[in-house]
Design an enzyme around this catalytic site. Structure first.
Site, PDB file in Angstrom:
ATOM      1  N   LEU A  61       0.837  -1.202   0.000  1.00 27.70           N
ATOM      2  CA  LEU A  61       0.000   0.000   0.000  1.00 27.70           C
ATOM      3  C   LEU A  61       0.874   1.255   0.000  1.00 27.70           C
ATOM      4  CD1 LEU A  61      -2.482  -1.385   2.649  1.00 27.70           C
ATOM      5  CD2 LEU A  61      -3.047  -0.930   0.266  1.00 27.70           C
ATOM      6  N   PRO A  62       0.317   2.388  -0.489  1.00 29.27           N
ATOM      7  CA  PRO A  62       1.144   3.591  -0.679  1.00 29.27           C
ATOM      8  C   PRO A  62       1.566   4.316   0.604  1.00 29.27           C
ATOM      9  CG  PRO A  62      -0.802   3.625  -2.100  1.00 29.27           C
ATOM     10  CD  PRO A  62      -1.004   2.534  -1.099  1.00 29.27           C
ATOM     11  N   THR A  93       6.064   0.574   2.196  1.00 31.04           N
ATOM     12  CA  THR A  93       7.079   1.401   2.839  1.00 31.04           C
ATOM     13  C   THR A  93       6.364   2.453   3.666  1.00 31.04           C
ATOM     14  OG1 THR A  93       8.697   1.066   1.068  1.00 31.04           O
ATOM     15  CG2 THR A  93       9.020   2.975   2.497  1.00 31.04           C
ATOM     16  N   LYS A 171      14.793  -0.102   5.318  1.00 31.63           N
ATOM     17  CA  LYS A 171      14.237   0.470   4.091  1.00 31.63           C
ATOM     18  C   LYS A 171      14.311   1.995   4.091  1.00 31.63           C
ATOM     19  CE  LYS A 171      11.602   0.811   0.370  1.00 31.63           C
ATOM     20  NZ  LYS A 171      12.062   0.474  -0.982  1.00 31.63           N
ATOM     21  N   LYS A 240       7.543  11.007  -0.317  1.00 25.67           N
ATOM     22  CA  LYS A 240       6.935  10.420   0.877  1.00 25.67           C
ATOM     23  C   LYS A 240       7.985   9.724   1.730  1.00 25.67           C
ATOM     24  CE  LYS A 240       5.817   6.320   1.090  1.00 25.67           C
ATOM     25  NZ  LYS A 240       5.355   4.918   0.912  1.00 25.67           N
TER      26      LYS A 240
END
Length: 290
Positions: A61-62, A93, A171, A240
């Site tokens: 998911l974003p 992420t 990450k 983001k």
């Protein structure tokens, strides 16, 4: 990212395994089912239906809010576990805090009967399509072997980074570096070409020299310019990730020198070029140099 990951997963799973997908973009799931006509693929009406039909559920998911709201809805109205232990692998992420709180939420819901692990990916759309992604896994040690077998169908490297949350910590650190190195490659390519170097010669020099990195070798803006910077890892997602890295750094008491400047570069690129591959900063820099 999710589409090519799911394609590799379905094509490498045993033919008798059931496979259920869901996306808010109905056209994408229909295209996926048509592409894999030779394999069993069911398109679910919602996420709850996916969970009911599956023992292992992979989410991509974003934003943090999407992950949080999804699992809150599942806990508020738990799908039947049918007595089986379910495994949620979240490859989104997001920030570590949201992931850990979601882990706690899932673990506390007896009706779900599930384990939650974080496994964000590195390698971009190219790696997702080729099945060569690196998965950065945050998981209890006793689940690593089980999760790794699943992830190996979509990636070539499964890196257990530590307990839940550790995959996302790795990450965010990696993507902060990627954001900076991408700008550095774009500036270096623009500089060299303005100094009269052939773009392919300059690319070759960098990639056998100390400046070599993923952005110069695999995702070089010179190559992406030919394709119009279409596809790939979007500028908005990189912006983001920079925001998430800054929040993580603040929480950890770590000073980042380049985060605000890098975010501004991506914000400018987003405003001028839209959500194209994040290497489009090269085009913005080149045009501002005229």
């Amino acid at each position: 990212m999710g589409y090519p990951m799911a394609r590799n997963l379905r094509s490498k799973l045993p033919a008798e395994d059931s496979f259920t997908v869901y996306d808010v973009n109905a056209a994408a799931t229909e295209e996926f089912r048509n592409e894999l006509k030779g394999f069993e693929v069911e398109v679910a009406k919602d996420v709850k239906a996916v969970v009911e039909k599956s023992d292992t559920i992979i989410t991509m998911l974003p934003e943090p809010v999407h992950v949080s709201s999804l699992f809150k809805s599942l806990v508020a109205s738990p799908p039947s576990s049918n007595g089986t232990k379910k495994l949620f692998i979240d490859s989104s992420t997001i920030d570590v805090e949201t992931s850990l709180s979601t882990n706690t939420l899932v673990s506390s819901c007896a009706e779900l009967n599930a384990t939650f692990v974080d496994a964000p990916v590195s390698g971009g759309v190219v790696g997702a399509s080729a099945g060569t992604l690196a998965f950065l896994l945050g998981s209890p040690q006793e689940r690593v072997e089980e999760v790794s077998k699943i992830l190996s169908l979509m990636g070539s490297r499964i890196l257990h980074c530590g307990p839940p949350g550790a995959g996302l910590a790795a990450k965010l650190a990696n993507n902060y570096l990627l954001a900076i190195s991408n700008i550095g490659v774009a500036e270096a390519m623009n500089l060299g070409i303005k100094l009269g170097l052939d773009r392919q010669v300059l690319k070759n020099v960098i990639n056998v020299s100390s400046g070599r990195c993923w952005s110069s070798e695999v995702n070089n803006p010179v190559d992406n310019e030919i394709k119009g910077f279409e596809g790939g890892f979007g500028v908005a997602l990189m912006k983001k990730d920079l925001v998430l890295a800054r929040a993580a750094a603040k929480q950890a008491g770590v000073k980042l020198e380049l985060d605000e400047k890098a975010e501004q570069v991506y914000q400018d690129a987003l405003g001028k070029e839209g959500n194209k591959d994040f290497s489009v900063v090269y085009k913005v820099l080149k045009e501002s140099s005229k």
